[in-house]
Write an enzyme that holds these catalytic residues in place. Structure first.
Site, short mmCIF file in Angstrom:
data_model
loop_
_atom_site.label_atom_id
_atom_site.label_comp_id
_atom_site.label_asym_id
_atom_site.label_seq_id
_atom_site.Cartn_x
_atom_site.Cartn_y
_atom_site.Cartn_z
N PHE A 141 -16.12 87.47 41.26
CA PHE A 141 -15.87 86.06 41.90
C PHE A 141 -14.98 85.83 43.02
CE2 PHE A 141 -14.90 81.71 40.58
CZ PHE A 141 -16.01 81.94 40.71
N ASP A 226 -8.39 89.85 47.00
CA ASP A 226 -8.14 88.71 46.58
C ASP A 226 -7.81 88.74 45.41
OD1 ASP A 226 -9.23 86.29 45.83
OD2 ASP A 226 -11.59 86.98 45.80
N LYS A 255 -4.67 79.53 44.06
CA LYS A 255 -4.97 78.87 42.76
C LYS A 255 -3.51 78.60 42.50
CE LYS A 255 -9.00 80.94 40.43
NZ LYS A 255 -9.19 79.41 40.26
#
Length: 403
Positions: A141, A226, A255
């Site tokens: 994801f 990531d 984030k």
């Protein structure tokens, strides 16, 4: 509007249904706790998918934001501003890299890493133009842009959005043999999550990241990590790659870098990689804006102390020990690192959604994924007492389903 039902009815009627939220309407928050529009309190065990690692309304982050908000919020990168140099140097030092390229969202940062890897492949490695390949993982994801969903194996994210972007080879996560077999003369990068979050907090086998690093070095391929969900203290280290002492060629961050206040993302790499980007070839009006940089600078300063990483390690040990005690009592498997856990619920007992709804009724907010799995990721500032209380509520919910 004052009631939960009124807010939800209007939201559902006037917005696209691209999410399926739990039926709670949050009004305010502080630390690890949120309060809904009717005054009910909940322990936040999702943390905005790791965006709120440092808690809601963290005083240091809010102070930095408010000070900058009153002075300067946006210039675009058409000009320099006085927060940018500290941002670039600070985040570069935190990651041990020469250069930083800021964006806004995590998906933008992943897209940036893809563009940089391809350009590096053409200009440095010598791959023929238009033929660069990037190896990616099953169950990944990385976002939901058209390029990213082109290599997603999640039908919800992938199906119905073609035609798809070429240039990606999908292999089994956790298998170095699968990566080795996929490497070809036009391979420019391996893109992976050190821990797969959306897939259910999947931790790869011990030594996997080390093997990926060694293979990438041997084959002159960029290793792109990531760390949007796994980084910035969540797993008990600044970056999840550090659990194996691995340093990727490119970090992808987002984030928590925005402290739960503003969207901030970036990639960092050394000059021989990021130096391929020249003026006009990539950018963002809001990427690296003064407000975002001021917030990110506060986050970087907090991480430099090591306090949050140590806290995530210590509380993570408590969390996983207590969760493992539930195996056989409605829980099948527990995975994760630090303050991040994927909990597989016995599918004969309940779905992940049903358990998340039951937890909400008991005062804990968590979220399901892939049917029978729930994810727990409370803010790192959560108290041990509150953390244990949340696991006890999970045990209570499972007991109710077992009746």
């Amino acid at each position: 509007m004052t009631s939960t039902e009124e807010f939800i009815e209007l939201s559902e009627r006037r917005s696209a249904h691209n999410y399926h939220p739990l039926p709670v309407v949050i009004h305010e928050a502080q630390g690890a706790w949120v309060t809904d529009v009717e005054g009910r309190r909940y322990l936040d065990c999702l943390s905005g998918y790791s965006s709120l690692n440092f808690g809601h309304g963290n005083p240091k982050i809010i102070e930095a934001a408010q000070e900058q908000l009153a002075r300067l919020t946006l210039t675009s990168r058409a000009f320099f501003h006085d927060q940018f140099a500290a941002f670039a140097a600070g985040l570069g030092d935190l990651t041990g890299k020469d250069m930083v390229l800021p964006m806004n969202t995590g998906a933008e940062a992943v897209e940036t890493a893809i563009k940089v890897a391809r350009k590096w492949g053409y200009e440095v490695k010598g791959v023929p133009d238009g033929q660069a390949e990037i190896i990616v993982m099953e169950d990944n994801f990385h976002g939901r842009t058209t390029t990213i969903v082109s290599f997603s194996t999640d039908p919800d994210a992938h199906d119905g959005f073609g035609p798809y972007t070429p240039g990606f080879r999908i292999v089994k996560y956790g298998s170095i043999e699968a990566i080795r077999e996929a490497v070809g003369p036009n391979t420019v990068a391996v893109l992976l999550e050190p821990i797969q979050g959306e897939a259910g907090v999947l931790v790869p086998p011990d030594g996997y990241l080390t093997q990926v690093r060694e293979l990438c070095s041997a084959e002159n391929i960029l290793m792109i990590a990531d760390e949007i969900q796994s980084g910035l203290g969540r797993t008990g280290e600044t970056f999840a790659c550090e659990h194996e002492g691995v340093v990727p060629d490119v970090y992808v961050l987002g984030k928590a870098l925005g402290g739960g206040v503003v969207p901030v993302s970036a990639i960092t790499a050394d000059q021989d990689v990021l130096g391929v980007i020249k003026p006009g070839q990539h950018g963002s009006t809001f990427g690296g804006n003064p407000l975002a940089c001021a917030v990110a600078n506060a986050v970087v300063e907090m991480l430099r102390t090591g306090e949050y990483q140590a806290r995530a390690r210590e509380l993570g040990t408590v969390l996983h020990e207590r969760l493992r005690a539930l195996v056989g009592r409605g829980v099948v498997t527990v995975r994760g690192r630090g303050l991040w856990a994927g909990v597989d619920i016995d599918p004969s007992l309940a779905t992940g959604r049903q358990v998340s709804e039951a937890l909400m009724r008991l005062g804990v907010l968590a979220k399901d994924t892939h049917g029978s799995t729930i994810r727990l990721a409370p803010p790192i500032v959560v108290s041990e007492e509150d953390l244990l209380w949340a696991v006890d509520r999970l045990a209570e919910a499972l007991t109710e389903f077992a009746k």
